[in-house]
Design a protein around this motif. Structure first.
Motif, PDB file in Angstrom:
ATOM      1  N   VAL A 153     -47.356 -44.393 -16.587  1.00 31.72           N
ATOM      2  CA  VAL A 153     -47.990 -43.295 -17.301  1.00 31.72           C
ATOM      3  C   VAL A 153     -46.933 -42.615 -18.171  1.00 31.72           C
ATOM      4  CG1 VAL A 153     -49.173 -41.061 -17.075  1.00 31.72           C
ATOM      5  CG2 VAL A 153     -49.605 -42.887 -15.406  1.00 31.72           C
ATOM      6  N   LEU A 154     -47.303 -42.338 -19.414  1.00 28.68           N
ATOM      7  CA  LEU A 154     -46.488 -41.470 -20.258  1.00 28.68           C
ATOM      8  C   LEU A 154     -47.077 -40.069 -20.155  1.00 28.68           C
ATOM      9  CD1 LEU A 154     -44.320 -40.855 -22.382  1.00 28.68           C
ATOM     10  CD2 LEU A 154     -45.962 -41.571 -24.144  1.00 28.68           C
ATOM     11  N   TYR A 155     -46.276 -39.132 -19.691  1.00 26.50           N
ATOM     12  CA  TYR A 155     -46.726 -37.763 -19.446  1.00 26.50           C
ATOM     13  C   TYR A 155     -46.032 -36.864 -20.465  1.00 26.50           C
ATOM     14  CZ  TYR A 155     -48.296 -33.938 -16.302  1.00 26.50           C
ATOM     15  OH  TYR A 155     -48.919 -32.841 -15.736  1.00 26.50           O
ATOM     16  N   LEU A 156     -46.801 -36.269 -21.360  1.00 22.30           N
ATOM     17  CA  LEU A 156     -46.250 -35.448 -22.438  1.00 22.30           C
ATOM     18  C   LEU A 156     -46.187 -33.996 -21.983  1.00 22.30           C
ATOM     19  CD1 LEU A 156     -48.259 -36.977 -25.425  1.00 22.30           C
ATOM     20  CD2 LEU A 156     -46.037 -37.701 -24.514  1.00 22.30           C
ATOM     21  N   ALA A 157     -44.978 -33.492 -21.821  1.00 24.24           N
ATOM     22  CA  ALA A 157     -44.782 -32.138 -21.320  1.00 24.24           C
ATOM     23  C   ALA A 157     -45.203 -31.107 -22.354  1.00 24.24           C
ATOM     24  CB  ALA A 157     -43.315 -31.928 -20.947  1.00 24.24           C
ATOM     25  N   ASP A 158     -45.451 -29.903 -21.862  1.00 19.82           N
ATOM     26  CA  ASP A 158     -45.735 -28.782 -22.750  1.00 19.82           C
ATOM     27  C   ASP A 158     -44.639 -27.722 -22.572  1.00 19.82           C
ATOM     28  OD1 ASP A 158     -47.056 -27.258 -24.640  1.00 19.82           O
ATOM     29  OD2 ASP A 158     -48.542 -26.467 -23.251  1.00 19.82           O
ATOM     30  N   VAL A 177     -43.849 -42.842 -13.747  1.00 20.07           N
ATOM     31  CA  VAL A 177     -44.116 -41.866 -14.801  1.00 20.07           C
ATOM     32  C   VAL A 177     -42.909 -41.710 -15.711  1.00 20.07           C
ATOM     33  CG1 VAL A 177     -44.654 -39.443 -15.288  1.00 20.07           C
ATOM     34  CG2 VAL A 177     -45.781 -40.618 -13.371  1.00 20.07           C
ATOM     35  N   ILE A 178     -43.162 -41.729 -17.003  1.00 18.60           N
ATOM     36  CA  ILE A 178     -42.177 -41.356 -18.012  1.00 18.60           C
ATOM     37  C   ILE A 178     -42.566 -39.973 -18.505  1.00 18.60           C
ATOM     38  CG2 ILE A 178     -41.165 -41.910 -20.260  1.00 18.60           C
ATOM     39  CD1 ILE A 178     -41.995 -44.834 -19.753  1.00 18.60           C
ATOM     40  N   TYR A 179     -41.662 -39.026 -18.350  1.00 18.06           N
ATOM     41  CA  TYR A 179     -41.945 -37.628 -18.691  1.00 18.06           C
ATOM     42  C   TYR A 179     -41.249 -37.300 -20.005  1.00 18.06           C
ATOM     43  CZ  TYR A 179     -42.809 -32.637 -17.718  1.00 18.06           C
ATOM     44  OH  TYR A 179     -43.239 -31.332 -17.760  1.00 18.06           O
ATOM     45  N   ALA A 180     -42.031 -36.995 -21.033  1.00 13.71           N
ATOM     46  CA  ALA A 180     -41.487 -36.794 -22.372  1.00 13.71           C
ATOM     47  C   ALA A 180     -41.414 -35.312 -22.710  1.00 13.71           C
ATOM     48  CB  ALA A 180     -42.344 -37.516 -23.403  1.00 13.71           C
ATOM     49  N   VAL A 181     -40.215 -34.854 -23.060  1.00 13.59           N
ATOM     50  CA  VAL A 181     -39.972 -33.471 -23.450  1.00 13.59           C
ATOM     51  C   VAL A 181     -39.625 -33.431 -24.932  1.00 13.59           C
ATOM     52  CG1 VAL A 181     -39.243 -32.797 -21.138  1.00 13.59           C
ATOM     53  CG2 VAL A 181     -37.544 -33.640 -22.789  1.00 13.59           C
ATOM     54  N   THR A 191     -37.569 -28.720 -22.929  1.00 19.30           N
ATOM     55  CA  THR A 191     -36.558 -29.681 -23.353  1.00 19.30           C
ATOM     56  C   THR A 191     -35.991 -30.369 -22.110  1.00 19.30           C
ATOM     57  OG1 THR A 191     -34.810 -28.017 -23.242  1.00 19.30           O
ATOM     58  CG2 THR A 191     -35.965 -28.263 -25.353  1.00 19.30           C
ATOM     59  N   LEU A 192     -35.029 -31.249 -22.315  1.00 17.94           N
ATOM     60  CA  LEU A 192     -34.411 -31.949 -21.184  1.00 17.94           C
ATOM     61  C   LEU A 192     -33.849 -30.964 -20.173  1.00 17.94           C
ATOM     62  CD1 LEU A 192     -33.362 -34.471 -19.731  1.00 17.94           C
ATOM     63  CD2 LEU A 192     -31.375 -34.425 -21.271  1.00 17.94           C
ATOM     64  N   GLU A 193     -33.167 -29.941 -20.651  1.00 24.36           N
ATOM     65  CA  GLU A 193     -32.588 -28.940 -19.751  1.00 24.36           C
ATOM     66  C   GLU A 193     -33.655 -28.289 -18.880  1.00 24.36           C
ATOM     67  OE1 GLU A 193     -30.067 -24.707 -20.092  1.00 24.36           O
ATOM     68  OE2 GLU A 193     -30.652 -25.831 -21.891  1.00 24.36           O
ATOM     69  N   ASP A 194     -34.792 -27.962 -19.477  1.00 22.52           N
ATOM     70  CA  ASP A 194     -35.880 -27.314 -18.732  1.00 22.52           C
ATOM     71  C   ASP A 194     -36.501 -28.263 -17.705  1.00 22.52           C
ATOM     72  OD1 ASP A 194     -35.697 -24.924 -20.364  1.00 22.52           O
ATOM     73  OD2 ASP A 194     -36.681 -26.089 -21.943  1.00 22.52           O
ATOM     74  N   ALA A 204     -39.697 -38.695 -11.955  1.00 26.75           N
ATOM     75  CA  ALA A 204     -40.061 -39.334 -13.218  1.00 26.75           C
ATOM     76  C   ALA A 204     -38.808 -39.688 -13.999  1.00 26.75           C
ATOM     77  CB  ALA A 204     -40.938 -38.401 -14.059  1.00 26.75           C
ATOM     78  N   THR A 205     -38.958 -40.602 -14.938  1.00 25.98           N
ATOM     79  CA  THR A 205     -37.911 -40.890 -15.916  1.00 25.98           C
ATOM     80  C   THR A 205     -38.121 -39.950 -17.091  1.00 25.98           C
ATOM     81  OG1 THR A 205     -37.847 -43.220 -15.280  1.00 25.98           O
ATOM     82  CG2 THR A 205     -36.929 -42.643 -17.432  1.00 25.98           C
ATOM     83  N   ILE A 206     -37.115 -39.155 -17.411  1.00 26.98           N
ATOM     84  CA  ILE A 206     -37.256 -38.160 -18.470  1.00 26.98           C
ATOM     85  C   ILE A 206     -36.726 -38.735 -19.776  1.00 26.98           C
ATOM     86  CG2 ILE A 206     -36.704 -35.816 -19.217  1.00 26.98           C
ATOM     87  CD1 ILE A 206     -36.142 -35.128 -16.286  1.00 26.98           C
ATOM     88  N   VAL A 207     -37.527 -38.604 -20.834  1.00 28.10           N
ATOM     89  CA  VAL A 207     -37.107 -38.987 -22.181  1.00 28.10           C
ATOM     90  C   VAL A 207     -37.417 -37.818 -23.106  1.00 28.10           C
ATOM     91  CG1 VAL A 207     -37.554 -41.435 -21.762  1.00 28.10           C
ATOM     92  CG2 VAL A 207     -39.326 -40.025 -22.835  1.00 28.10           C
TER      93      VAL A 207
END
Length: 286
Positions: A153-158, A177-181, A191-194, A204-207
């Motif tokens: 799953v690609l999970y688009l953060a808010d 899950v791939i978590y996109a910031v 962002t990545l820091e958050d 999750a894998t963060i991108v």
């Protein structure tokens, strides 16, 4: 989604709020507002609200020299959400429908939105409200089926803080899950820091998407992220800005959000305050 005239006052409020977070200099505030008003007068036809917000916050960054005016507010939001994390996990654990409860909790976290309000809301009260009310748009059965078929799953953060509520949901998902910031700060978007502060690296894998624009404007995202987007069998898109940019991105995209303004409510056909799980439609070009 197109921009409506009702969006203009909201954009002006965002510009003034961001400027005040950077400086007490009223002449600087006036400069930001004047330039923002000029921008609104020459908008290209078809501009979306996230595209306009991106341009407006570029004005704040350039005029005032602060790349992340919401830095402190984001950290406070994350701390407030983390304080609730054990309760949220316990709520899911005792639920007869853990996935459904986790989805609702993730949507409850979408109330943390400085694009709509300048304050951190009462998170406990919001959780109770969203859990108790029926979904205003309920495509949860389709989401369950898509999750059962997907290998990832690609999970688009808010937003920052909302990230903690996302974590609760992601920890219930079977596919990886791939978590996109965001690739850079804008408003209180994560962002990545958050994401790291919220503990998303544990589940999750963060991108990052290579863009500092609200929502997911693919033309502004990096080539690497667009490949991740194109390859994802299932995409969970959180929040109003992702809805504004992906509401017609096709059936593999599920938008999870709270309706926080009448414009979004009218577009999605749900009341303000409603919790939405909506499978995206396909535009004529898709």
């Amino acid at each position: 989604m197109q921009t409506y005239l009702d969006c203009y006052p909201c954009v002006l409020r965002q510009a003034l709020t961001a400027a005040r977070m950077v400086t007490d200099d009223k002449s600087a505030h006036l400069g930001v507002m004047t330039e923002t008003l000029a921008l609104l007068q020459k908008l290209p036809p078809g501009s979306t609200p996230p595209e306009i917000t991106f341009a407006v916050h570029g004005i704040v960054r350039e005029r005032l020299g602060d790349s992340d005016p919401y830095r402190v507010a984001k950290a406070e939001s994350t701390r407030a959400a983390l304080a609730l994390y054990p309760r949220l996990k316990a709520r899911v654990a005792r639920s007869e429908d853990p996935l459904g409860t986790a989805v609702r909790l993730s949507i409850a976290g979408n109330i943390i939105d400085f694009g709509v309000s300048d304050d951190i809301p009462d998170l406990r009260a919001t959780v109770e409200r969203v859990i108790a009310a029926p979904l205003a748009i309920n495509h949860l059965a389709s989401l369950r089926a898509a999750l059962a078929a997907a290998d990832h799953v690609l999970y688009l953060a808010d937003n920052a803080g909302e990230t903690v509520f996302d974590r609760v949901l992601i920890e219930q998902l079977a596919p990886r899950v791939i978590y996109a910031v965001k690739g850079g700060p804008v408003l209180n978007d994560a962002t990545l820091e958050d994401a790291l502060a919220a503990g998303l690296d544990t589940c999750a894998t963060i991108v990052d998407n290579g863009s500092a624009a609200p929502g997911t404007i693919l033309d502004l995202c990096s080539t690497d992220f667009r490949e991740v987007f194109d390859e994802a069998p299932l995409i969970i898109a959180k929040g109003q800005a992702n809805y504004e940019t992906l509401s017609e991105a096709g059936p593999r995209v599920f938008c999870l959000l709270q309706v926080k303004c009448p414009v979004i409510g009218a577009h999605v056909s749900a009341p303000v305050g409603g919790a939405v799980v909506r499978q995206s439609s396909s535009s004529p070009g898709h």
